[in-house]
Structure formats: C-alpha cells, structure tokens
Design a protein around this motif. Structure first.
Motif, PDB file in Angstrom:
ATOM      1  N   THR A   1       0.870  -1.180   0.000  1.00 23.27           N
ATOM      2  CA  THR A   1       0.000   0.000   0.000  1.00 23.27           C
ATOM      3  C   THR A   1       0.902   1.223   0.000  1.00 23.27           C
ATOM      4  OG1 THR A   1      -1.878   1.062   1.078  1.00 23.27           O
ATOM      5  CG2 THR A   1      -0.221   0.160   2.530  1.00 23.27           C
ATOM      6  N   GLU A   2       0.423   2.330  -0.581  1.00 26.88           N
ATOM      7  CA  GLU A   2       1.247   3.530  -0.597  1.00 26.88           C
ATOM      8  C   GLU A   2       0.366   4.763  -0.517  1.00 26.88           C
ATOM      9  OE1 GLU A   2       3.376   2.661  -4.219  1.00 26.88           O
ATOM     10  OE2 GLU A   2       2.192   4.125  -5.337  1.00 26.88           O
ATOM     11  N   ASN A   3       0.978   5.886  -0.185  1.00 27.17           N
ATOM     12  CA  ASN A   3       0.223   7.129  -0.056  1.00 27.17           C
ATOM     13  C   ASN A   3       1.020   8.286  -0.646  1.00 27.17           C
ATOM     14  OD1 ASN A   3      -1.972   8.805   1.127  1.00 27.17           O
ATOM     15  ND2 ASN A   3      -0.267   9.636   2.285  1.00 27.17           N
TER      16      ASN A   3
ATOM     17  N   PHE B   1      -5.879   4.415   6.088  1.00 29.45           N
ATOM     18  CA  PHE B   1      -5.380   3.730   4.895  1.00 29.45           C
ATOM     19  C   PHE B   1      -6.093   2.413   4.692  1.00 29.45           C
ATOM     20  CE2 PHE B   1      -2.353   6.773   6.128  1.00 29.45           C
ATOM     21  CZ  PHE B   1      -2.087   7.387   4.948  1.00 29.45           C
TER      22      PHE B   1
ATOM     23  N   ARG C   1      -7.727  10.190   8.008  1.00 28.37           N
ATOM     24  CA  ARG C   1      -7.082   9.827   6.747  1.00 28.37           C
ATOM     25  C   ARG C   1      -6.604   8.393   6.846  1.00 28.37           C
ATOM     26  NH1 ARG C   1      -3.198  13.088   7.519  1.00 28.37           N
ATOM     27  NH2 ARG C   1      -1.841  12.106   6.011  1.00 28.37           N
TER      28      ARG C   1
END
Length: 394
Positions: free
Chosen positions: A246-248, A388, A386
């Motif tokens: 996963t990335e942001n 994830f 926010r």
C-alpha cells in the motif's frame, strides 16, 4: 504496432451502500452513510444522494451529518461485504481467462486476444449484466487499451454505466478532462501545472516532454505518458500474488518524522491484518520513498515468516532510518510485504506469549466484524480520519 490490448476495469458503485440496500430496500433513494458512530467514527462509504451534499469517504461522521443531517447512518458489517465481494469474484472467475482483483469492489480484466472470436465489449457487457442479475448490485465498467485509461473510463461511466474508449481514440477521450482526473497526480503537482496555464489533459498533450522533464524531473515523464494514454502495465492474476503493498501520495511534501512513522504504522497494521485474514505470512519487508523530484528509493529486508505487527513495525521503522535522507521532504511513502506463503501467524508461537496471540485474535475479530480500522495502535490512530483502509474509497 503490436497486439491490440482490451483491458476492462470493473467497479461496484458505492459498494457498501449497495450491499446494505439489498438487505434493507427502504434505504433506496435516501442519502446513506456507512461508518462509525457520529461522535468518533468516519465515513467508510456514502451513497450518491449523500455525496451531492459534499459527503465523502474518510470524512468524520460528525462532519458528514452537519452537511447532510437527513442522512441515514448504517454501522456496516464487514462479513456482508466480503461475502458480496466473493460472489462477484466467482462470477468473474468463471467468465474470463485473466483478471486481477485490486480491492473488495474493483477488478481489472484482460480480454486481449479474445477479439479473434468475440467482440470484447460484448463479453464485458454480458459480464456486467450477469453480475447485476445474480447479485442485484449496480456495477460500472470502462474498456480501453490500458489499465489507466480503463479506470478513467469507468469513472466517466458511473453510476451504473459502461464506456468503451476505441483504439486510436485515447488522446481524444482524455483531451477535455481536467488534469485532476489523471490517477496519481497530487494536489501540489496540479497547482503547479495550473500556474503554467495547463488545466485540461488536452493542454498537456500539446506540451513538449523536455519541458515537463525540466520542470518535474522523472514525474514529467509520468505526466506526459498518462496525458497521451501511454501505459503498458500488466494485469497480475490474483492467485499469483506474492506480495501485498500500500502507498500514499501526500498533497504537500512531508518531512516530519512522527507523521511519517504514524502513517507507516497505520499501513503496516492494515497489511498485517489482511495477511492474517488470508492465512498468509511474509518473509520480506520493504519501504518505498519518493522525493518531490520523483527520485524513488526502495529498501528491503528478509525476516522470519510472520504476520505480527510487533515484529513488522520495528523492522519498517528501521528501514525508514536506512532509506531516508532526513533533510529531504517526502512526496510518497509505501510499505510492501513479500515472499508470502500460506501459514498462520501463530507460526510465531515460540516467540509470542499467549497474551499477545490473544490480543491479535481479539483485534482481528473486532476488525473483521466492524471494519479494518476499528481498533489499532495509538500511533496508527494519529493518522485519524485519513485512514489507509483498502476498503475506503470515493
């Protein structure tokens, strides 16, 4: 020219809401919010009627109810959604040769080569009708020559619609859209492009690649390719998955260590919980950092097979120390767990105490029943609304 690709992106419309409406038809046509309690919870999903008031996923429920006081709040049950997702996956599995499930309600399908026997658009249309008929859930799809374009086509087709971008019509489809529609473009990049008078993707199509590279570095190449419909990324079959990640991307660059660590903790918890639900363990962990000039660094480390956060989180923090030049702000951060194999996280019984195993089991049970981020570490909680959670999406 090479083989003509036929890629389909399928997305179940406001999935959680649609599932709840099947169980309670009185919710049809009303503004519906799926999520936690109004005092502390966040919105996991909102119906189109609620979105018209500005409600969106990951917004605090309290704020959502101020915008739309007449909304009906439903406390979702994850089991219902995973069951509905499984039904849709089975229909896709029996209907097409190659697909990739990217989240609980989103799939990519590769129909390349089938045009020798069938019209791929007819295949996708029939599949969509089968899903609607057998599950009663609304669903949209986009079809194009690449994953990016297919996803953008789905977004234009929603709600409950379908759209084909013909081969050769990619640039024409993209031209009138706002640059914000390009997946993966952060707010700061959009603002910078606006300053150069570039608002529509068509404006970008007329810009020289050298100019974009001079202003944005490697990111310039990415922007140029997306604006011109260039994307050759492959569909990776779900069953072959050897890693989970996963990335942001941050709207503005971040150099505060505590913020970065909290986000890494939140991401690692999310991935570890997912591994445990799938009865898998990981033997390698990695983090990815991207600086504002699009320079990207990845570091990884082999570990004993595990899916336990108390082992993964210190490892991830250690990799942050190795990878990050602390004078430079970060644009994107990601976590990847790989070398996956089937096996219970209780493989670690010899180094875990009974209390810790019971804690993980309790956390997993609560999170499974009430959604992924009901309970998590304090550091992960600082990330706040926010979240994830892979099931949170607009």
């Amino acid at each position: 020219m090479g083989v003509k690709r036929h890629i389909v992106h399928i997305d179940l419309d406001s999935f959680f809401v649609s599932v709840e409406r099947k169980f309670d038809p009185s919710l049809i046509g009303k503004p519906v919010i799926i999520g936690g309690s109004s005092d502390r919870g966040v919105v996991a999903s909102a119906s189109y009627e609620a979105r018209a008031f500005g409600v969106h996923s990951a917004m605090p429920t309290r704020q959502a109810l101020k915008l739309c006081p007449q909304a009906v709040v439903v406390h979702g049950t994850y089991g219902r959604y995973s069951e509905a997702s499984r039904e849709v996956t089975e229909i896709i599995h029996r209907s097409v040769p190659l697909y990739q499930k990217t989240s609980v309600d989103e799939f990519y399908i590769d129909l390349t080569g089938m045009d020798r026997f069938y019209d791929p658009y007819d295949v996708a249309t029939n599949l969509r009708q089968t899903v609607i008929r057998e599950t009663g859930l609304p669903i949209s799809f986009g079809m194009a020559s690449s994953k990016t374009l297919a996803k953008m086509a789905t977004n234009q087709a929603k709600p409950n619609g379908q759209l084909r971008i013909p081969h050769g019509g990619e640039r024409e489809f993209l031209a009138p859209l706002n640059i914000r529609k390009i997946p993966g473009l952060g707010e700061s990049t959009c603002q910078k492009l606006y300053q150069y008078g570039l608002e529509k993707i068509g404006d970008l199509q007329r810009v020289n690649l050298k100019f974009l590279e001079a202003v944005f570095g490697k990111m310039g190449t990415y922007i140029y390719n997306k604006a011109n419909g260039i994307d050759d990324s492959d569909i990776i079959p779900h069953s072959d998955r050897k890693s989970i990640s996963t990335e942001n991307t941050f709207e503005s660059d971040v150099k505060d260590r505590r913020t970065l660590e909290n986000i890494l903790v939140s991401m690692t918890e999310e991935l570890a919980g997912k591994l445990r639900r799938e009865n898998k363990v990981a033997g390698c962990l990695a983090i990815k950092l991207r600086y504002s000039n699009f320079e990207t660094h990845t570091v990884q480390q082999k570990i004993a097979l595990t899916a336990a956060e108390h082992i993964l989180i210190p490892g991830i923090k250690n990799l942050l120390d190795k990878a990050w030049n602390q004078h430079r702000p970060i644009r994107l951060i990601g976590v990847k767990l790989s070398n996956l194999s089937t096996g219970s996280y209780q493989i670690n019984l010899f180094e875990d105490n009974e209390q810790r195993i019971r804690l993980y089991q309790a956390m997993d049970t609560i999170n499974f029943r009430f959604g992924d981020k009901t309970i998590c570490r304090a550091a992960g909680m600082e990330v706040g609304a926010r979240s994830f959670n892979p099931f949170l999406k607009d």
